[in-house]
Scaffold this motif. Structure first.
Motif, PDB file in Angstrom:
ATOM      1  N   ALA A 104      19.337  18.086  36.042  1.00 15.75           N
ATOM      2  CA  ALA A 104      20.143  17.712  35.273  1.00 15.75           C
ATOM      3  C   ALA A 104      19.766  17.245  34.010  1.00 15.75           C
ATOM      4  CB  ALA A 104      21.438  16.918  35.424  1.00 15.75           C
ATOM      5  N   ALA A 105      19.222  16.752  34.187  1.00 18.01           N
ATOM      6  CA  ALA A 105      17.688  16.047  33.512  1.00 18.01           C
ATOM      7  C   ALA A 105      16.941  16.305  32.948  1.00 18.01           C
ATOM      8  CB  ALA A 105      17.324  14.201  34.410  1.00 18.01           C
ATOM      9  N   LEU A 106      16.166  16.597  33.089  1.00 20.69           N
ATOM     10  CA  LEU A 106      15.366  18.018  32.528  1.00 20.69           C
ATOM     11  C   LEU A 106      15.882  18.916  31.559  1.00 20.69           C
ATOM     12  CD1 LEU A 106      12.639  18.390  35.609  1.00 20.69           C
ATOM     13  CD2 LEU A 106      12.323  17.530  33.277  1.00 20.69           C
ATOM     14  N   LYS A 107      17.288  19.254  32.569  1.00 25.34           N
ATOM     15  CA  LYS A 107      18.243  20.419  31.258  1.00 25.34           C
ATOM     16  C   LYS A 107      18.531  19.483  29.872  1.00 25.34           C
ATOM     17  CE  LYS A 107      20.309  23.971  32.997  1.00 25.34           C
ATOM     18  NZ  LYS A 107      21.437  24.520  33.991  1.00 25.34           N
ATOM     19  N   SER A 108      19.098  18.447  30.368  1.00 28.75           N
ATOM     20  CA  SER A 108      19.368  17.556  29.320  1.00 28.75           C
ATOM     21  C   SER A 108      18.453  17.940  28.006  1.00 28.75           C
ATOM     22  CB  SER A 108      20.196  16.308  29.431  1.00 28.75           C
ATOM     23  OG  SER A 108      18.646  15.443  29.831  1.00 28.75           O
ATOM     24  N   CYS A 109      17.247  17.695  28.333  1.00 30.39           N
ATOM     25  CA  CYS A 109      16.246  17.986  26.760  1.00 30.39           C
ATOM     26  C   CYS A 109      14.988  19.042  26.690  1.00 30.39           C
ATOM     27  CB  CYS A 109      15.282  16.199  27.058  1.00 30.39           C
ATOM     28  SG  CYS A 109      14.529  15.782  28.830  1.00 30.39           S
ATOM     29  N   GLN A 110      15.300  19.570  27.163  1.00 29.71           N
ATOM     30  CA  GLN A 110      14.628  20.884  27.263  1.00 29.71           C
ATOM     31  C   GLN A 110      13.730  20.574  26.141  1.00 29.71           C
ATOM     32  OE1 GLN A 110      17.446  23.991  28.990  1.00 29.71           O
ATOM     33  NE2 GLN A 110      15.870  24.245  30.420  1.00 29.71           N
ATOM     34  N   ALA A 111      15.202  21.121  24.773  1.00 29.38           N
ATOM     35  CA  ALA A 111      14.411  21.018  23.036  1.00 29.38           C
ATOM     36  C   ALA A 111      12.960  19.936  23.279  1.00 29.38           C
ATOM     37  CB  ALA A 111      15.265  21.220  22.213  1.00 29.38           C
TER      38      ALA A 111
END
Length: 110
Positions: A14-21
């Motif tokens: 979830a943490a990684l998904k939130s800062c993909q950009a």
């Protein structure tokens, strides 16, 4: 997984998904989403040991750039802007790197 027993895979994902950009990474949000901000100093010292890839006793800029890849090898590297902001926040003594106590303080700061 390097953080087994300390962090849950779901929280990491979830943490990684939130800062993909690019330029969307904020360390405080990442620490909260992974659950790192609620960990003990001992657990954070173990996490620091994983992040300190060259085992120098410090996390340098190059290691910070690859910060998210410690959580998932396919994660993106941090941008120069993100890396410099992360380093500036954690490097309280101005030596250009983050020691274990600086890391613990950064992760648990509000």
């Amino acid at each position: 997984m390097a953080f087994a027993g300390i962090l849950s895979d779901a929280d990491i994902e979830a943490a990684l998904k939130s800062c993909q950009a690019p330029d969307s990474f904020t360390y405080k949000s990442f620490f909260e989403k992974t659950g790192l901000s609620k960990k003990s100093k001992e657990e954070l010292a173990k996490v620091f040991g994983v992040l300190d890839q060259d085992k120098s006793g410090f996390i340098e800029e190059e290691e910070l750039q690859k910060f998210m890849q410690n959580f998932k090898p396919s994660a993106r590297v941090l941008t120069d802007k993100e890396t410099k902001a992360f380093l500036a926040a954690g490097d309280t003594d101005g030596d250009g790197k983050i020691g274990v106590e600086e890391f613990q303080a950064l992760v648990t700061s509000k």
